[in-house]
Design a protein around this motif. Structure first.
Motif, PDB file in Angstrom:
ATOM      1  N   GLN A   1       0.636  -1.205  -0.067  1.00 40.87           N
ATOM      2  CA  GLN A   1      -0.160  -0.059   0.226  1.00 40.87           C
ATOM      3  C   GLN A   1       1.315   1.527  -0.245  1.00 40.87           C
ATOM      4  N   GLN A   2       1.427   1.534   0.912  1.00 42.11           N
ATOM      5  CA  GLN A   2       3.165   2.471   1.251  1.00 42.11           C
ATOM      6  C   GLN A   2       3.543   2.643  -0.724  1.00 42.11           C
ATOM      7  N   ARG A   3       4.562   1.195  -1.232  1.00 35.93           N
ATOM      8  CA  ARG A   3       4.306   1.386  -1.944  1.00 35.93           C
ATOM      9  C   ARG A   3       3.703   2.072  -3.614  1.00 35.93           C
ATOM     10  N   LEU A   4       2.101   1.877  -3.555  1.00 38.70           N
ATOM     11  CA  LEU A   4       1.129   2.065  -4.548  1.00 38.70           C
ATOM     12  C   LEU A   4       1.082   3.269  -4.209  1.00 38.70           C
ATOM     13  N   GLU A   5       1.315   3.885  -2.494  1.00 37.64           N
ATOM     14  CA  GLU A   5       0.825   5.683  -3.050  1.00 37.64           C
ATOM     15  C   GLU A   5       2.019   6.001  -3.368  1.00 37.64           C
ATOM     16  N   GLU A   6       3.350   6.067  -2.821  1.00 41.98           N
ATOM     17  CA  GLU A   6       4.399   6.518  -2.948  1.00 41.98           C
ATOM     18  C   GLU A   6       4.761   6.891  -4.503  1.00 41.98           C
ATOM     19  N   ARG A   7       3.832   5.391  -5.479  1.00 42.96           N
ATOM     20  CA  ARG A   7       4.467   5.897  -6.933  1.00 42.96           C
ATOM     21  C   ARG A   7       2.839   6.835  -7.864  1.00 42.96           C
ATOM     22  N   HIS A   8       2.001   6.876  -6.905  1.00 44.78           N
ATOM     23  CA  HIS A   8       0.825   7.599  -7.246  1.00 44.78           C
ATOM     24  C   HIS A   8       1.189   9.314  -6.620  1.00 44.78           C
ATOM     25  N   ARG A   9       1.770   9.182  -5.483  1.00 41.90           N
ATOM     26  CA  ARG A   9       2.110  10.487  -5.422  1.00 41.90           C
ATOM     27  C   ARG A   9       3.318  11.040  -6.574  1.00 41.90           C
ATOM     28  N   ARG A  10       4.026  10.438  -6.678  1.00 43.10           N
ATOM     29  CA  ARG A  10       5.243  10.450  -8.081  1.00 43.10           C
ATOM     30  C   ARG A  10       5.130  10.727  -8.807  1.00 43.10           C
ATOM     31  N   ARG A  11       3.979  10.011  -9.447  1.00 42.24           N
ATOM     32  CA  ARG A  11       3.061  10.189 -10.960  1.00 42.24           C
ATOM     33  C   ARG A  11       2.064  11.517 -10.480  1.00 42.24           C
ATOM     34  N   LEU A  12       1.724  12.592  -9.549  1.00 41.12           N
ATOM     35  CA  LEU A  12       1.156  13.206  -9.100  1.00 41.12           C
ATOM     36  C   LEU A  12       1.860  14.850  -9.886  1.00 41.12           C
ATOM     37  N   GLU A  13       3.379  14.646  -9.388  1.00 42.50           N
ATOM     38  CA  GLU A  13       4.686  15.461  -9.238  1.00 42.50           C
ATOM     39  C   GLU A  13       4.896  15.218 -10.306  1.00 42.50           C
ATOM     40  N   ARG A  14       5.253  14.704 -11.181  1.00 42.53           N
ATOM     41  CA  ARG A  14       5.561  14.045 -12.340  1.00 42.53           C
ATOM     42  C   ARG A  14       4.677  15.301 -13.144  1.00 42.53           C
ATOM     43  N   GLU A  15       3.277  14.677 -13.237  1.00 44.48           N
ATOM     44  CA  GLU A  15       1.831  15.498 -13.985  1.00 44.48           C
ATOM     45  C   GLU A  15       2.554  17.393 -13.155  1.00 44.48           C
ATOM     46  N   GLN A  16       2.826  17.465 -12.391  1.00 45.88           N
ATOM     47  CA  GLN A  16       2.739  18.834 -11.687  1.00 45.88           C
ATOM     48  C   GLN A  16       3.573  19.508 -12.481  1.00 45.88           C
ATOM     49  N   GLN A  17       4.679  18.757 -12.643  1.00 42.15           N
ATOM     50  CA  GLN A  17       6.395  19.468 -13.494  1.00 42.15           C
ATOM     51  C   GLN A  17       5.679  19.786 -14.899  1.00 42.15           C
ATOM     52  N   GLU A  18       5.065  18.485 -15.630  1.00 43.01           N
ATOM     53  CA  GLU A  18       4.718  18.703 -16.690  1.00 43.01           C
ATOM     54  C   GLU A  18       3.990  20.021 -17.070  1.00 43.01           C
ATOM     55  N   LYS A  19       2.975  19.690 -15.896  1.00 44.66           N
ATOM     56  CA  LYS A  19       1.831  21.083 -16.375  1.00 44.66           C
ATOM     57  C   LYS A  19       2.731  22.666 -16.309  1.00 44.66           C
ATOM     58  N   GLU A  20       3.463  22.910 -15.236  1.00 48.47           N
ATOM     59  CA  GLU A  20       4.321  23.543 -14.788  1.00 48.47           C
ATOM     60  C   GLU A  20       5.668  23.917 -15.941  1.00 48.47           C
ATOM     61  N   LYS A  21       5.673  23.206 -16.638  1.00 47.24           N
ATOM     62  CA  LYS A  21       7.155  23.221 -17.471  1.00 47.24           C
ATOM     63  C   LYS A  21       6.045  23.755 -18.528  1.00 47.24           C
ATOM     64  N   GLN A  22       4.891  23.116 -19.063  1.00 45.80           N
ATOM     65  CA  GLN A  22       4.295  23.793 -20.071  1.00 45.80           C
ATOM     66  C   GLN A  22       3.638  25.396 -19.804  1.00 45.80           C
ATOM     67  N   ARG A  23       3.003  25.617 -18.775  1.00 47.64           N
ATOM     68  CA  ARG A  23       2.827  26.875 -18.544  1.00 47.64           C
ATOM     69  C   ARG A  23       3.628  27.855 -18.679  1.00 47.64           C
ATOM     70  N   GLU A  24       4.871  27.527 -18.085  1.00 48.20           N
ATOM     71  CA  GLU A  24       5.812  28.196 -18.707  1.00 48.20           C
ATOM     72  C   GLU A  24       6.969  28.515 -20.103  1.00 48.20           C
ATOM     73  N   VAL A  25       6.010  27.699 -20.600  1.00 44.19           N
ATOM     74  CA  VAL A  25       6.909  27.319 -21.982  1.00 44.19           C
ATOM     75  C   VAL A  25       5.475  27.961 -23.106  1.00 44.19           C
ATOM     76  N   GLU A  26       4.233  28.137 -22.154  1.00 40.40           N
ATOM     77  CA  GLU A  26       3.399  29.134 -22.946  1.00 40.40           C
ATOM     78  C   GLU A  26       3.465  30.745 -21.998  1.00 40.40           C
ATOM     79  N   GLU A  27       3.692  31.073 -21.428  1.00 40.35           N
ATOM     80  CA  GLU A  27       4.123  32.335 -20.937  1.00 40.35           C
ATOM     81  C   GLU A  27       5.224  32.665 -21.922  1.00 40.35           C
ATOM     82  N   ALA A  28       6.089  31.968 -21.469  1.00 34.99           N
ATOM     83  CA  ALA A  28       7.738  32.464 -22.675  1.00 34.99           C
ATOM     84  C   ALA A  28       7.777  32.865 -24.137  1.00 34.99           C
TER      85      ALA A  28
END
Length: 138
Positions: free
Chosen positions: A49-76
């Motif tokens: 369960q902990q590994r599953l939660e950790e995997r889910h958390r990392r996936r959410l972090e990656r998605e957040q980072q991708e959104k942030e990068k996309q926002r920065e690219v659009e802003e630039a």
């Protein structure tokens, strides 16, 4: 070795069994969960369960980072477009001011020509070399 007995109960060929070991383990885990009481959680289950939660958390972090990068690219990109629009507007403004200066200069030259024609007493309809030379000097 208890899983060997459980595997033996599953109707499956040996070849298929080798191919489906992972599915067997998933099946066995689901069988164990059915047999367990809701409050009975083992150490393995909690780690899983902990590994599953950790995997889910990392996936959410990656998605957040991708959104942030996309926002920065659009802003630039928007910033570059705004800079380009300002540059084009400045060039258009410079061109317009040059056109206005040219018009004013031509009007002034016409005025100088009329004043010289009047001072020299020349006919405005005829072209005179002396008048042209005087205008060139000015």
């Amino acid at each position: 070795m208890a899983h060997v007995k459980i595997f033996a109960e599953i109707p499956m060929s040996k070849c298929m069994r080798e191919m489906c070991k992972e599915e067997d383990y998933i099946f066995l885990n689901s069988q164990r969960k059915k047999n367990k009481k809701p409050g009975d959680i083992t150490l393995q289950d909690s780690q899983w369960q902990q590994r599953l939660e950790e995997r889910h958390r990392r996936r959410l972090e990656r998605e957040q980072q991708e959104k942030e990068k996309q926002r920065e690219v659009e802003e630039a990109q928007r910033k570059k477009e705004d800079e380009w629009k300002r540059h084009v507007a400045k060039l258009a403004s410079d061109r317009e001011s040059l056109q206005e200066k040219l018009i004013r200069l031509r009007e002034f030259r016409e005025f100088q020509k009329r004043v010289l024609e009047q001072d020299l007493g020349l006919d405005p309809d005829t072209s005179n070399e002396r008048l042209t030379q005087l205008l060139m000097r000015l």
